[in-house]
Design a protein around this motif. Structure first.
Motif, short mmCIF file in Angstrom:
data_model
loop_
_atom_site.label_atom_id
_atom_site.label_comp_id
_atom_site.label_asym_id
_atom_site.label_seq_id
_atom_site.Cartn_x
_atom_site.Cartn_y
_atom_site.Cartn_z
N MET A 93 0.82 -1.21 0.00
CA MET A 93 0.00 0.00 0.00
C MET A 93 0.86 1.26 0.00
O MET A 93 0.54 2.24 -0.69
N ALA A 94 1.97 1.24 0.75
CA ALA A 94 2.86 2.40 0.77
C ALA A 94 3.50 2.62 -0.61
O ALA A 94 3.63 3.75 -1.08
N GLY A 95 3.90 1.51 -1.25
CA GLY A 95 4.48 1.62 -2.57
C GLY A 95 3.49 2.16 -3.60
O GLY A 95 3.83 3.00 -4.44
N LEU A 96 2.25 1.69 -3.53
CA LEU A 96 1.22 2.18 -4.45
C LEU A 96 0.94 3.66 -4.23
O LEU A 96 0.80 4.43 -5.19
N ALA A 97 0.89 4.07 -2.97
CA ALA A 97 0.66 5.49 -2.66
C ALA A 97 1.82 6.35 -3.15
O ALA A 97 1.62 7.43 -3.73
N GLY A 98 3.05 5.88 -2.92
CA GLY A 98 4.22 6.63 -3.38
C GLY A 98 4.28 6.72 -4.89
O GLY A 98 4.61 7.77 -5.46
N PHE A 99 3.96 5.61 -5.55
CA PHE A 99 3.95 5.59 -7.02
C PHE A 99 2.92 6.59 -7.55
O PHE A 99 3.21 7.37 -8.46
N ALA A 100 1.71 6.58 -6.97
CA ALA A 100 0.68 7.52 -7.40
C ALA A 100 1.11 8.97 -7.17
O ALA A 100 0.86 9.85 -8.00
N ALA A 101 1.78 9.22 -6.03
CA ALA A 101 2.24 10.57 -5.74
C ALA A 101 3.25 11.06 -6.78
O ALA A 101 3.25 12.23 -7.16
#
Length: 382
Positions: free
Chosen positions: A273-281
């Motif tokens: 989830m952290a990776g997905l959020a960072g990628f989206a950011a």
């Protein structure tokens, strides 16, 4: 062969040869066009043909593995890949290039489906996210290696030698699987044969396959439309391509890192989830101010979810349902990878800007996160 890590190294090497073979058409594209009198449209078709068989053969591939055994099917897939590479190496005329490419891609489908199950067989319950992160990394590593090596070989020794080098790598993978690799101890001849996942397990694997497809669709937005986004902001094509390619090179580091961190802290879902959020950011940052540091951050974040996502099927499927289940998983992956880039291209053309593809990437990552939450919280029970 008692060591799971030895098995993983062999599977990694064999799948790396597949990624290397996939990249042949793009890395040697200008030389292939000159040799066969093709144009850019022809080259684009040739590149896409490698993954096309996945929509047809991913699900049957799981059933074939159930009947004949994982190792035999992977060996058969590598034989087909060698045959396809041989046709492309020796074939005169564009039609033979198409035939060889389709044949090689058909063999590659079997590797993708069955090898992922084999990794799960070796690592279920222990270091699964780390193992999947390393295994998945064979794809960007193989592509990066091909981009680095093939143009150098072709420039110094010619197109034929470069094609022969790719063929030799595939043959090396075949020999490793044929003479060195052995199945995991609990998946030998006495293991229960495969079956269709049902009920909650079926819902879970369909959700996991969609999650993997949407995540890779978001990655495709970077490589397909990243250069165009930068060119629209004033960068030269060479600068735009070089900046976008950094994402791939950094993913070689971030993909295994995500699995390793998830296993070490015991929270692979949190890393996902952290990776997905960072990628989206980083997509948002790229829309606001596309620059080299933003694409560096994108490369560092984009690979983190890969290992934890690929660990999901092992949590959803029992050993006896993995063969068919992974076929379903990859059927969805190939479907979404065929559909999503085409959809984004139509949307971007309608809007008149490549930026829309990055907005679409953000949407895909949001949907990926929803699917991940559903699996984590057992909203799709299994």
């Amino acid at each position: 062969m008692a060591s799971p890590w030895t098995a993983l190294a062999i599977l990694f090497a064999a799948r790396l040869s597949m990624a290397f073979q996939y990249q042949v058409a793009a890395a040697l594209g200008p030389l292939l066009m000159d040799r066969h009198g093709a144009d850019l449209a022809d080259l684009g078709v040739l590149i896409s043909l490698y993954l096309l068989p996945g929509m047809i053969f991913a699900l049957p591939g799981g059933g074939i593995a159930r009947r004949f055994g994982d190792r035999r099917v992977v060996v058969g897939g590598l034989v087909v890949m060698v045959g396809g590479g041989l046709i492309m190496w020796l074939g005169q005329g564009w039609t033979l290039q198409i035939v060889g490419r389709l044949l090689a891609g058909t063999g590659g489908v079997l590797l993708n489906v069955v090898m992922t199950k084999m990794v799960a067989d070796w690592f279920t319950g222990r270091n699964i996210a780390t193992a999947m992160g390393i295994f998945v990394n064979s794809w960007p590593a193989g592509i990066a290696l091909a981009l680095l090596v093939l143009p150098l070989i072709a420039g110094s020794a010619g197109l034929g030698v470069a094609l022969a080098f790719s063929l030799a790598l595939t043959l090396g993978g075949l020999l490793l699987m044929l003479f060195v690799y052995r199945d995991a101890p609990d998946t030998g001849a006495g293991a229960p044969r495969g079956a269709w996942p049902r009920g909650a397990a079926l819902k879970g694997i369909l959700t996991a396959g969609t999650v993997w497809g949407f995540y890779n669709g978001a990655l495709a937005m970077v490589f397909a439309f990243g250069p165009a986004v930068l060119v629209e902001r004033g960068a030269s094509l060479a600068q735009a391509s070089g900046t976008s390619s950094l994402v791939l090179w950094l993913a070689v580091l971030s993909v295994p890192a995500g699995g390793l961190i998830g296993d070490r802290i015991g929270r692979p879902d949190a890393v996902m989830m952290a990776g997905l959020a960072g990628f989206a950011a980083t997509f948002v940052l790229a829309l606001l101010s596309p620059s080299l540091p933003v694409f560096v951050l994108m490369g560092l974040f984009c690979g983190l979810p890969a290992g934890p996502i690929m660990a999901l099927p092992a949590r959803v499927l029992r050993p006896e349902t993995r063969a068919i289940g992974m076929g379903l998983f990859f059927t969805l992956y190939y479907f979404w990878m065929a559909a999503l880039p085409a959809m984004s291209g139509v949307i971007a053309e309608t809007a008149g800007s490549a930026n829309v593809a990055f907005v679409f990437g953000i949407l895909l990552l949001a949907l990926t996160s929803v699917g991940g939450v559903m699996l984590r919280n057992r909203l799709v029970p299994f």
